[in-house]
Design a protein around this motif. Sequence first.
Motif, short mmCIF file in Angstrom:
data_model
loop_
_atom_site.label_atom_id
_atom_site.label_comp_id
_atom_site.label_asym_id
_atom_site.label_seq_id
_atom_site.Cartn_x
_atom_site.Cartn_y
_atom_site.Cartn_z
N LEU A 64 0.81 -1.22 0.00
CA LEU A 64 0.00 0.00 0.00
C LEU A 64 0.84 1.27 0.00
O LEU A 64 0.47 2.27 -0.62
CB LEU A 64 -0.93 0.02 1.22
N GLY A 65 1.96 1.24 0.71
CA GLY A 65 2.75 2.45 0.86
C GLY A 65 3.67 2.77 -0.30
O GLY A 65 3.88 3.94 -0.62
N MET A 66 4.20 1.72 -0.95
CA MET A 66 5.19 1.96 -2.01
C MET A 66 4.65 2.79 -3.17
O MET A 66 5.35 3.70 -3.66
CB MET A 66 5.75 0.63 -2.51
N PRO A 67 3.41 2.53 -3.67
CA PRO A 67 2.92 3.39 -4.75
C PRO A 67 2.89 4.86 -4.39
O PRO A 67 3.25 5.73 -5.20
CB PRO A 67 1.51 2.84 -5.01
N TRP A 68 2.50 5.17 -3.13
CA TRP A 68 2.43 6.57 -2.71
C TRP A 68 3.81 7.14 -2.46
O TRP A 68 4.04 8.33 -2.70
CB TRP A 68 1.59 6.68 -1.44
N LEU A 69 4.75 6.31 -2.02
CA LEU A 69 6.12 6.78 -1.82
C LEU A 69 6.75 7.18 -3.14
O LEU A 69 7.36 8.25 -3.27
CB LEU A 69 6.95 5.69 -1.14
N VAL A 70 6.58 6.32 -4.14
CA VAL A 70 7.13 6.62 -5.47
C VAL A 70 6.43 7.82 -6.09
O VAL A 70 7.07 8.71 -6.67
CB VAL A 70 7.01 5.39 -6.39
N LEU A 71 5.09 7.85 -5.94
CA LEU A 71 4.35 8.99 -6.49
C LEU A 71 4.74 10.29 -5.80
O LEU A 71 4.88 11.33 -6.45
CB LEU A 71 2.84 8.75 -6.32
N GLY A 72 4.93 10.23 -4.48
CA GLY A 72 5.36 11.41 -3.75
C GLY A 72 6.71 11.92 -4.21
O GLY A 72 6.92 13.13 -4.35
N GLY A 73 7.63 10.99 -4.47
CA GLY A 73 8.94 11.39 -4.99
C GLY A 73 8.84 12.05 -6.35
O GLY A 73 9.47 13.08 -6.60
#
Length: 230
Positions: A19-28
């Motif tokens: 769940l977190g990785m898509p948002w981490l990459v998108l945030g970057g």
Amino acid sequence: MNRILATARVQLAAWPSTLGMPWLVLGGAFLVNLMVFALINTSNEDAHTGGLVTFYVVVLVAYVVTMTQYFPMILGMSVTRRTFYLATCLMALVQSLGYGAVLTVLELVESATGGWGVSLPFFGVEFLQQSNVLLQLLAYAVPTLLVSSLGMFFGVTFKRWGVIGMYTLAIASLVVFGGLAVLVTWLRWWGAIGAWFADQSSLALLAGWPALLTLVLAAVNFLMLRRATP
């Protein structure tokens, strides 16, 4: 149903990556684009960014991992293939709607702030924009569900036929799509195809046809999973 929900909860045990990785990459990607637009100080309405694509790519990879790593582990817990697959589909549906809701809110904030104060069209890509909140949610959620199903397809293909299957899929795709491109060029159909796409609404292209393709992939994935080796 309780068995399906329990299986879904097992898959959520590693939620930081799923769940977190898509948002981490998108945030970057968002921060990089924000800095670039702030530095160039553009007000050009034709300026675009493809940073949102990274989100869909990571979602696809997450479901490849689900089918290749969680599948054998969960079947080892005496869970049937049917239960595992239904749990995975339920997760994909709920996540897609949740992701779509968050992206819709971010698009509204982006519109209200004039592109985060630097005219950055990151979430509100022109082609994705819809006339109301519900349609906007579908424009984000259905493509997310489609790439989730596509990730399952790649993962199940690997579990069913291994590396040879992946190479075969890649070669077959190249031959089929390359052959279609040659055929369309020979018959001079590119104009007609372009006109067909132009006649479709953005909602049909973002939600209607992707939803139909998702249903087809869902059936294909289940048929392959029935014979996949954990």
